[in-house]
Design a protein around this motif. Structure first.
Motif, mmCIF file in Angstrom:
data_model
loop_
_atom_site.group_PDB
_atom_site.id
_atom_site.type_symbol
_atom_site.label_atom_id
_atom_site.label_comp_id
_atom_site.label_asym_id
_atom_site.label_seq_id
_atom_site.Cartn_x
_atom_site.Cartn_y
_atom_site.Cartn_z
ATOM 1 N N LYS A 238 0.867 -1.170 0.000
ATOM 2 C CA LYS A 238 0.000 0.000 0.000
ATOM 3 C C LYS A 238 0.908 1.225 0.000
ATOM 4 C CE LYS A 238 -4.169 -1.756 2.201
ATOM 5 N NZ LYS A 238 -5.146 -1.592 3.299
ATOM 6 N N ILE A 239 0.514 2.216 -0.797
ATOM 7 C CA ILE A 239 1.252 3.469 -0.862
ATOM 8 C C ILE A 239 0.281 4.595 -0.527
ATOM 9 C CG2 ILE A 239 2.610 5.033 -2.284
ATOM 10 C CD1 ILE A 239 3.451 2.603 -3.952
ATOM 11 N N LEU A 240 0.593 5.302 0.539
ATOM 12 C CA LEU A 240 -0.239 6.407 1.019
ATOM 13 C C LEU A 240 0.423 7.720 0.635
ATOM 14 C CD1 LEU A 240 -2.599 7.381 2.945
ATOM 15 C CD2 LEU A 240 -0.875 7.336 4.764
ATOM 16 N N TYR A 241 -0.367 8.679 0.145
ATOM 17 C CA TYR A 241 0.186 10.001 -0.132
ATOM 18 C C TYR A 241 -0.908 11.055 -0.116
ATOM 19 C CZ TYR A 241 -1.356 9.053 -4.950
ATOM 20 O OH TYR A 241 -2.088 8.742 -6.059
ATOM 21 N N TRP A 242 -0.480 12.299 0.075
ATOM 22 C CA TRP A 242 -1.359 13.463 0.080
ATOM 23 C C TRP A 242 -1.227 14.136 -1.279
ATOM 24 C CZ3 TRP A 242 -5.029 15.635 3.010
ATOM 25 C CH2 TRP A 242 -5.338 16.972 2.803
ATOM 26 N N ASP A 243 -2.342 14.411 -1.947
ATOM 27 C CA ASP A 243 -2.265 15.000 -3.289
ATOM 28 C C ASP A 243 -2.815 16.424 -3.361
ATOM 29 O OD1 ASP A 243 -5.014 14.774 -3.297
ATOM 30 O OD2 ASP A 243 -5.116 13.496 -5.059
ATOM 31 N N THR A 244 -2.755 17.160 -2.302
ATOM 32 C CA THR A 244 -3.210 18.549 -2.120
ATOM 33 C C THR A 244 -4.708 18.683 -1.912
ATOM 34 O OG1 THR A 244 -3.506 19.205 -4.447
ATOM 35 C CG2 THR A 244 -1.289 19.444 -3.522
ATOM 36 N N THR A 245 -5.496 17.666 -2.216
ATOM 37 C CA THR A 245 -6.938 17.733 -1.965
ATOM 38 C C THR A 245 -7.386 16.696 -0.949
ATOM 39 O OG1 THR A 245 -7.417 16.223 -3.793
ATOM 40 C CG2 THR A 245 -7.427 18.572 -4.291
ATOM 41 N N GLY A 246 -6.495 15.766 -0.630
ATOM 42 C CA GLY A 246 -6.818 14.713 0.322
ATOM 43 C C GLY A 246 -5.842 13.568 0.179
ATOM 44 N N PHE A 247 -6.016 12.569 1.018
ATOM 45 C CA PHE A 247 -5.155 11.401 0.960
ATOM 46 C C PHE A 247 -5.607 10.462 -0.149
ATOM 47 C CE2 PHE A 247 -4.187 12.559 5.371
ATOM 48 C CZ PHE A 247 -2.809 12.498 5.312
ATOM 49 N N ALA A 248 -4.633 9.792 -0.738
ATOM 50 C CA ALA A 248 -4.898 8.756 -1.732
ATOM 51 C C ALA A 248 -4.156 7.501 -1.295
ATOM 52 C CB ALA A 248 -4.432 9.201 -3.108
ATOM 53 N N LEU A 249 -4.700 6.359 -1.641
ATOM 54 C CA LEU A 249 -4.090 5.087 -1.271
ATOM 55 C C LEU A 249 -3.999 4.218 -2.519
ATOM 56 C CD1 LEU A 249 -3.034 3.453 1.175
ATOM 57 C CD2 LEU A 249 -5.322 2.482 1.372
ATOM 58 N N TRP A 250 -2.783 3.794 -2.836
ATOM 59 C CA TRP A 250 -2.523 2.929 -3.984
ATOM 60 C C TRP A 250 -2.217 1.545 -3.444
ATOM 61 C CZ3 TRP A 250 1.578 0.221 -6.271
ATOM 62 C CH2 TRP A 250 1.483 0.008 -7.647
ATOM 63 N N TYR A 251 -2.715 0.508 -4.107
ATOM 64 C CA TYR A 251 -2.618 -0.853 -3.589
ATOM 65 C C TYR A 251 -2.173 -1.780 -4.719
ATOM 66 C CZ TYR A 251 -4.473 -5.164 -1.392
ATOM 67 O OH TYR A 251 -4.636 -6.406 -0.854
ATOM 68 N N LYS A 252 -1.216 -2.654 -4.418
ATOM 69 C CA LYS A 252 -0.796 -3.660 -5.391
ATOM 70 C C LYS A 252 -0.694 -5.001 -4.691
ATOM 71 C CE LYS A 252 2.530 -4.975 -8.880
ATOM 72 N NZ LYS A 252 3.573 -4.539 -9.797
ATOM 73 N N ARG A 253 -1.255 -6.046 -5.340
ATOM 74 C CA ARG A 253 -1.182 -7.408 -4.818
ATOM 75 C C ARG A 253 -0.525 -8.287 -5.866
ATOM 76 N NH1 ARG A 253 -6.548 -10.382 -4.751
ATOM 77 N NH2 ARG A 253 -5.859 -10.868 -6.842
ATOM 78 N N LEU A 254 0.464 -9.066 -5.454
ATOM 79 C CA LEU A 254 1.102 -10.015 -6.348
ATOM 80 C C LEU A 254 0.323 -11.318 -6.340
ATOM 81 C CD1 LEU A 254 4.872 -9.564 -5.433
ATOM 82 C CD2 LEU A 254 3.664 -8.650 -7.410
ATOM 83 N N GLU A 255 0.130 -11.897 -7.490
ATOM 84 C CA GLU A 255 -0.552 -13.186 -7.587
ATOM 85 C C GLU A 255 0.366 -14.308 -7.127
ATOM 86 O OE1 GLU A 255 -3.760 -13.864 -8.284
ATOM 87 O OE2 GLU A 255 -3.992 -11.700 -8.227
ATOM 88 N N LYS A 256 1.645 -14.199 -7.435
ATOM 89 C CA LYS A 256 2.650 -15.181 -7.024
ATOM 90 C C LYS A 256 3.882 -14.393 -6.593
ATOM 91 C CE LYS A 256 0.912 -18.678 -10.132
ATOM 92 N NZ LYS A 256 1.179 -19.637 -11.159
ATOM 93 N N ASP A 257 4.736 -15.028 -5.835
ATOM 94 C CA ASP A 257 5.968 -14.406 -5.360
ATOM 95 C C ASP A 257 5.695 -13.397 -4.253
ATOM 96 O OD1 ASP A 257 7.671 -15.838 -7.160
ATOM 97 O OD2 ASP A 257 6.926 -14.524 -8.743
ATOM 98 N N LYS A 258 6.770 -12.779 -3.797
ATOM 99 C CA LYS A 258 6.708 -11.815 -2.706
ATOM 100 C C LYS A 258 7.585 -10.625 -3.046
ATOM 101 C CE LYS A 258 5.973 -15.296 0.766
ATOM 102 N NZ LYS A 258 6.092 -15.651 2.130
ATOM 103 N N PHE A 259 7.230 -9.484 -2.475
ATOM 104 C CA PHE A 259 8.082 -8.324 -2.618
ATOM 105 C C PHE A 259 9.338 -8.540 -1.784
ATOM 106 C CE2 PHE A 259 3.938 -6.400 -3.585
ATOM 107 C CZ PHE A 259 4.257 -5.803 -4.793
ATOM 108 N N LYS A 260 10.460 -8.131 -2.303
ATOM 109 C CA LYS A 260 11.723 -8.218 -1.570
ATOM 110 C C LYS A 260 11.834 -6.989 -0.685
ATOM 111 C CE LYS A 260 13.206 -12.008 -3.389
ATOM 112 N NZ LYS A 260 13.404 -13.190 -2.631
ATOM 113 N N TRP A 261 11.413 -7.153 0.547
ATOM 114 C CA TRP A 261 11.320 -6.056 1.507
ATOM 115 C C TRP A 261 12.575 -6.021 2.364
ATOM 116 C CZ3 TRP A 261 7.511 -2.967 0.415
ATOM 117 C CH2 TRP A 261 7.140 -1.958 1.319
ATOM 118 N N PRO A 262 13.188 -4.874 2.547
ATOM 119 C CA PRO A 262 14.439 -4.770 3.326
ATOM 120 C C PRO A 262 14.185 -4.851 4.832
ATOM 121 C CG PRO A 262 13.782 -2.621 2.542
ATOM 122 C CD PRO A 262 12.801 -3.603 1.965
ATOM 123 N N VAL A 263 14.091 -6.055 5.359
ATOM 124 C CA VAL A 263 13.760 -6.246 6.771
ATOM 125 C C VAL A 263 14.978 -6.198 7.692
ATOM 126 C CG1 VAL A 263 11.649 -7.532 6.328
ATOM 127 C CG2 VAL A 263 13.809 -8.758 6.487
#
Length: 117
Positions: A55-80
């Motif tokens: 999920k990507i949250l951001y303010w676009d000068t009129t309000g918050f927007a939320l962008w969402y991406k789901r992978l069908e297979k595999d995983k995001f390589k997250w720097p843990v």
């Protein structure tokens, strides 16, 4: 997401979050656990425990927007293994992450029926 906005900064929240949280819950998380300004136009990236959603949250000068991406297979390589709770990314690193590459070590994610040379 490329080309939709030109963010002044991109922040990746390293810890996994409960993906039942939506705009208000994620905004509260940023406010309570960081000193970052939510209304700066910056992107705030979050992932779930399984690392198959972003999920990507951001303010676009009129309000918050939320962008969402789901992978069908595999995983995001997250720097843990990084020390900081929040990491700053470049636009190139965001593009790589959303395209299935790790942003640490630059190794591709295993993607079925697709070979990277």
């Amino acid at each position: 997401m490329k080309g939709l906005i030109n963010p002044p900064a991109i922040y990746l929240y390293r810890h996994f979050v409960d993906f039942r949280k939506s705009i208000n819950g994620l905004a509260a998380l940023v406010e309570s656990e960081t000193t970052l300004a939510l209304d700066s136009g910056a992107l705030f990236l979050f992932t779930n425990k399984q690392r198959d959603k972003i999920k990507i949250l951001y303010w676009d000068t009129t309000g918050f927007a939320l962008w969402y991406k789901r992978l069908e297979k595999d995983k995001f390589k997250w720097p843990v293994r990084e020390n900081n709770q929040v990491m700053t990314l470049t636009q190139t690193e965001l593009d790589r992450l959303l395209s299935g590459f790790t942003i640490i070590g630059h190794k591709p994610v295993e993607i079925h029926d697709f070979t990277i040379n």
